[in-house]
Design a protein around this motif. Sequence first.
Motif, PDB file in Angstrom:
ATOM      1  N   ASP A  58       0.850  -1.185   0.000  1.00 27.18           N
ATOM      2  CA  ASP A  58       0.000   0.000   0.000  1.00 27.18           C
ATOM      3  C   ASP A  58       0.889   1.240   0.000  1.00 27.18           C
ATOM      4  O   ASP A  58       1.573   1.527   0.990  1.00 27.18           O
ATOM      5  CB  ASP A  58      -0.907  -0.018   1.236  1.00 27.18           C
ATOM      6  CG  ASP A  58      -1.994   1.018   1.151  1.00 27.18           C
ATOM      7  OD1 ASP A  58      -1.879   1.945   0.310  1.00 27.18           O
ATOM      8  OD2 ASP A  58      -2.962   0.915   1.924  1.00 27.18           O
ATOM      9  N   ARG A  60       0.159   4.277   0.212  1.00 20.23           N
ATOM     10  CA  ARG A  60      -0.211   5.340   1.162  1.00 20.23           C
ATOM     11  C   ARG A  60       0.445   5.112   2.524  1.00 20.23           C
ATOM     12  O   ARG A  60       0.915   6.051   3.180  1.00 20.23           O
ATOM     13  CB  ARG A  60      -1.725   5.391   1.327  1.00 20.23           C
ATOM     14  CG  ARG A  60      -2.435   5.732   0.028  1.00 20.23           C
ATOM     15  CD  ARG A  60      -3.916   5.439   0.132  1.00 20.23           C
ATOM     16  NE  ARG A  60      -4.165   4.031   0.417  1.00 20.23           N
ATOM     17  CZ  ARG A  60      -5.371   3.521   0.624  1.00 20.23           C
ATOM     18  NH1 ARG A  60      -6.445   4.316   0.572  1.00 20.23           N
ATOM     19  NH2 ARG A  60      -5.544   2.257   0.872  1.00 20.23           N
ATOM     20  N   ILE A  61       0.509   3.818   2.927  1.00 23.61           N
ATOM     21  CA  ILE A  61       1.150   3.500   4.205  1.00 23.61           C
ATOM     22  C   ILE A  61       2.625   3.914   4.140  1.00 23.61           C
ATOM     23  O   ILE A  61       3.191   4.464   5.088  1.00 23.61           O
ATOM     24  CB  ILE A  61       1.044   1.998   4.508  1.00 23.61           C
ATOM     25  CG1 ILE A  61      -0.396   1.551   4.492  1.00 23.61           C
ATOM     26  CG2 ILE A  61       1.754   1.673   5.788  1.00 23.61           C
ATOM     27  CD1 ILE A  61      -1.062   1.592   5.829  1.00 23.61           C
ATOM     28  N   VAL A  63       3.971   6.224   2.285  1.00 23.61           N
ATOM     29  CA  VAL A  63       4.088   7.687   2.332  1.00 23.61           C
ATOM     30  C   VAL A  63       3.898   8.178   3.763  1.00 23.61           C
ATOM     31  O   VAL A  63       4.643   9.039   4.245  1.00 23.61           O
ATOM     32  CB  VAL A  63       3.050   8.331   1.385  1.00 23.61           C
ATOM     33  CG1 VAL A  63       2.992   9.822   1.631  1.00 23.61           C
ATOM     34  CG2 VAL A  63       3.405   8.033  -0.058  1.00 23.61           C
ATOM     35  N   LEU A  64       2.909   7.589   4.453  1.00 18.82           N
ATOM     36  CA  LEU A  64       2.655   7.989   5.840  1.00 18.82           C
ATOM     37  C   LEU A  64       3.895   7.777   6.690  1.00 18.82           C
ATOM     38  O   LEU A  64       4.324   8.652   7.449  1.00 18.82           O
ATOM     39  CB  LEU A  64       1.479   7.175   6.401  1.00 18.82           C
ATOM     40  CG  LEU A  64       1.228   7.334   7.904  1.00 18.82           C
ATOM     41  CD1 LEU A  64       0.786   8.755   8.226  1.00 18.82           C
ATOM     42  CD2 LEU A  64       0.179   6.338   8.381  1.00 18.82           C
ATOM     43  N   ASN A  65       4.497   6.570   6.545  1.00 15.79           N
ATOM     44  CA  ASN A  65       5.692   6.270   7.332  1.00 15.79           C
ATOM     45  C   ASN A  65       6.824   7.232   7.024  1.00 15.79           C
ATOM     46  O   ASN A  65       7.547   7.684   7.915  1.00 15.79           O
ATOM     47  CB  ASN A  65       6.150   4.830   7.063  1.00 15.79           C
ATOM     48  CG  ASN A  65       5.602   3.861   8.094  1.00 15.79           C
ATOM     49  OD1 ASN A  65       5.191   4.281   9.167  1.00 15.79           O
ATOM     50  ND2 ASN A  65       5.609   2.586   7.780  1.00 15.79           N
ATOM     51  N   THR A  66       6.992   7.537   5.731  1.00 12.86           N
ATOM     52  CA  THR A  66       8.061   8.459   5.351  1.00 12.86           C
ATOM     53  C   THR A  66       7.836   9.818   5.986  1.00 12.86           C
ATOM     54  O   THR A  66       8.757  10.434   6.529  1.00 12.86           O
ATOM     55  CB  THR A  66       8.129   8.598   3.823  1.00 12.86           C
ATOM     56  OG1 THR A  66       8.126   7.300   3.244  1.00 12.86           O
ATOM     57  CG2 THR A  66       9.376   9.337   3.393  1.00 12.86           C
ATOM     58  N   LEU A  67       6.595  10.259   5.929  1.00 12.97           N
ATOM     59  CA  LEU A  67       6.251  11.560   6.505  1.00 12.97           C
ATOM     60  C   LEU A  67       6.559  11.592   8.003  1.00 12.97           C
ATOM     61  O   LEU A  67       7.190  12.527   8.524  1.00 12.97           O
ATOM     62  CB  LEU A  67       4.756  11.814   6.277  1.00 12.97           C
ATOM     63  CG  LEU A  67       4.308  13.260   6.406  1.00 12.97           C
ATOM     64  CD1 LEU A  67       4.991  14.100   5.357  1.00 12.97           C
ATOM     65  CD2 LEU A  67       2.785  13.342   6.227  1.00 12.97           C
ATOM     66  N   VAL A  68       6.143  10.523   8.679  1.00  8.94           N
ATOM     67  CA  VAL A  68       6.353  10.456  10.130  1.00  8.94           C
ATOM     68  C   VAL A  68       7.841  10.530  10.460  1.00  8.94           C
ATOM     69  O   VAL A  68       8.271  11.248  11.370  1.00  8.94           O
ATOM     70  CB  VAL A  68       5.739   9.146  10.687  1.00  8.94           C
ATOM     71  CG1 VAL A  68       6.206   8.893  12.107  1.00  8.94           C
ATOM     72  CG2 VAL A  68       4.234   9.229  10.641  1.00  8.94           C
ATOM     73  N   PHE A 105       5.746   5.308  13.793  1.00  9.51           N
ATOM     74  CA  PHE A 105       6.330   4.588  12.657  1.00  9.51           C
ATOM     75  C   PHE A 105       6.351   3.094  12.918  1.00  9.51           C
ATOM     76  O   PHE A 105       5.952   2.286  12.076  1.00  9.51           O
ATOM     77  CB  PHE A 105       7.754   5.103  12.415  1.00  9.51           C
ATOM     78  CG  PHE A 105       8.464   4.423  11.283  1.00  9.51           C
ATOM     79  CD1 PHE A 105       9.139   3.224  11.478  1.00  9.51           C
ATOM     80  CD2 PHE A 105       8.457   4.970  10.007  1.00  9.51           C
ATOM     81  CE1 PHE A 105       9.788   2.590  10.440  1.00  9.51           C
ATOM     82  CE2 PHE A 105       9.113   4.342   8.964  1.00  9.51           C
ATOM     83  CZ  PHE A 105       9.778   3.146   9.177  1.00  9.51           C
ATOM     84  N   VAL A 108       2.858   1.478  12.799  1.00  8.63           N
ATOM     85  CA  VAL A 108       2.363   1.381  11.430  1.00  8.63           C
ATOM     86  C   VAL A 108       3.080   0.257  10.690  1.00  8.63           C
ATOM     87  O   VAL A 108       2.475  -0.548   9.981  1.00  8.63           O
ATOM     88  CB  VAL A 108       2.556   2.729  10.692  1.00  8.63           C
ATOM     89  CG1 VAL A 108       2.225   2.592   9.222  1.00  8.63           C
ATOM     90  CG2 VAL A 108       1.700   3.799  11.340  1.00  8.63           C
ATOM     91  N   GLU A 112       1.524  -3.166   9.218  1.00  6.88           N
ATOM     92  CA  GLU A 112       1.653  -3.473   7.799  1.00  6.88           C
ATOM     93  C   GLU A 112       2.192  -4.883   7.595  1.00  6.88           C
ATOM     94  O   GLU A 112       1.705  -5.645   6.754  1.00  6.88           O
ATOM     95  CB  GLU A 112       2.592  -2.463   7.130  1.00  6.88           C
ATOM     96  CG  GLU A 112       2.537  -2.535   5.613  1.00  6.88           C
ATOM     97  CD  GLU A 112       3.607  -1.668   4.978  1.00  6.88           C
ATOM     98  OE1 GLU A 112       4.452  -1.128   5.726  1.00  6.88           O
ATOM     99  OE2 GLU A 112       3.610  -1.548   3.744  1.00  6.88           O
TER     100      GLU A 112
END
Lengths: 193, 245, 274
Positions: A58, A60-61, A63-68, A105, A108, A112
């Motif tokens: 996924d 989006r997951i 991207v979320l982790n990278t952002l965090v 992180f 998540v 995953e």
Amino acid sequence: MTSDLAETTKRVRSVPGQPDMWAFVLFETLVFTAYFGFYLFYRARSPELFLHAQAQLDLRIGVLNTLVLVLSSWSVARCVQSARAGAYGPALRDASLTALFAVVFLCVKVSEWVRLSSEGNGFDSNDFFTYYYFLTGIHFVHLLIGFVVLGVVVYQLRSPARRDQQLVETCATYWHTVDFLWVLIFALLYVVR
Amino acid sequence: MSQRRTDGELILLWTLPVTVVIWIASFLLFPGFNPPMSPTMSAEQVAAFYRDPAHLPEIRYSMIVFNWFGVSLIPILALIVLQVRRMAHRTPIFSYALLGCAAGSPALFLVANVCWLLAAFRPERSPELTQLFNDFGWITFTILVPFLIGQSVILSVAIYLDDQPRPVFSRWVAYFNLLVAAALAPAAFVGVSLSGPLAWDGVLSFWLKNIAIAVWIVVMGVAVGQAIYRERAEDREAGDQLVSA
Amino acid sequence: MSAVITPAASVAAPPSRPLYRRIAWHWRHDPKRELWLAWWMLVVFYSLFWLMFFVITRVQPPPQPAADLAAQVHYFRVRHLGIPVGFAVIFCIGGMIATNNALIAYSMRRMSVSPAFAYSYLIMYSLSAIPGLLLLCIALIVGTLRPERDPEAISWLYDFAFLSFDGTMGVFLIGSLIWMLAILLDKNRVFPKWFGYLNLCNGLTEVVVAPCWIFRRGVLAWNGQIAWWLDMVVFGVYTGAFIYLLRSMILREDFGTGPLPELKPGRPDPKAAA
């Protein structure tokens, strides 16, 4: 005292934190580059298998982790700045914030992993997922070490008897490396298709 | 000279004769040692050996006793280490190295011991498996020399470098240890052949190695005993001198 | 009677040549002779180790886990002399493992940290020799003993040996972390901090190699490019580094308890009596 001051200014002029930590960063980066090299080599051997398997991830997951993690880098950088300015209260808060981001992180990531393996994509299900779990796994271990490193930062900042700025910067360097490695892994595993 | 705590060392020292008697008794009891089993025995012959109702209890009981007392040499090795610490060295490196060697051979011996006990546990097992355990046990038993060689060489060098008017051990102990190390070395070559002097029942790998170990235990037991008694006498003298001063 | 330790005044610099005279002088007069002896044993040990494992027995680089039974039996057959002879040498010199560990433990005693670090390391690494090295050599020797043995049994020995070599991880993982911690906490500057971090890299190779217990092919198998080749590169760098740094430590050793002095560049013979 003056010699200490001269030494400190000398250090600040060269690199932030211990030069030894930069040597470590370089070495780890080389090792990870080798891992990426193997990944790309074997990916080129069986592109359809890898493409198909990658589709299970996924984005989006990721991207979320990278952002965090990028946010955690920002907060640790702020922590170093505050410490340098002598504002140890805000610095400690930033260190805790960094740890908080890291925990997010981790959670998540683990969820995953659980989701993927329950769908049948486990460590040994195919070559792509071997690399996936291996790379994210070894990065996970580095992140866990990062908690110890943050602990050192907090320990240093807490008491006026310690507060070694160079050590705090060294720890921050490690943290940035963990973030940097994740960005590379994210790009390789999630984005490059 | 030394004011270290020495209570109980004599008790540990005098466990050595007891250990020796127990080891010799178990050694004589184990049918595989008298005479040593030949590596050229076929799987069926090995299985028959373990299935023989006369042998089975002898194998089990001797090995059980060996399992209990396999490590009882270690307190003596510890006593030797403490004597090495009294030597005139600049660093504790020799005593560290000896400590590092101490557990090695007893641990390997225990592996061999367990292999033989396993082979004897289900003698109705397929002969090939019994032979495998037997082979593993015998090779391990014969080849467990590295830490014994290491211990002897380290001890000789430590004694040689003990630069003081009354060294803890006499020079001949050093030469003796070098001789023992040389005597143990051929046993490392046990895998080369299934017959002849290097095989696990051969002159070099069985007789020379085990005799060398036995002689080492007796000689070093006496040497460390002498060193301990001399140390106690010196301590008493020093204590008397302090009192009379 | 003469003094216990030869006074420094009576000891001049070592003769510059011939070499055997210099060695004899150091053997008799150098206060650091124990340390140098241990260091040279370290060098000799690793040289013989590589020679025996890579050239004489040819069990490294390791063979494939995925090889079929016939290939495994053949593997032992072609090494039926190399393995017993090569490992015989290893078993003769195996005691040097203790002197290696003693020297490294000594380096931790020289640090400002508790002796617990030195003792933990010594115990762990002495223990590691058995499951991590000696047992697998025995398994390989037993494998060559009887070529007519049941191939399944030979296969069991094959797996046991090569999995033990790569897969005995805990000792080296925790041991490296202990040395790392000692170095990072040390105030006596016995080792540079980068070597502390290199210990972390070496410890992590033990984490990286863990999948060798799962995979029979690919980069993470016991002979895989990551689990074996890359880890060997890291281990090689690490070993080279600590051999060099131990030498540097001995050169700088002043038998005190404070920070070790730095080496002055261009000194004629730092090994002269202190």
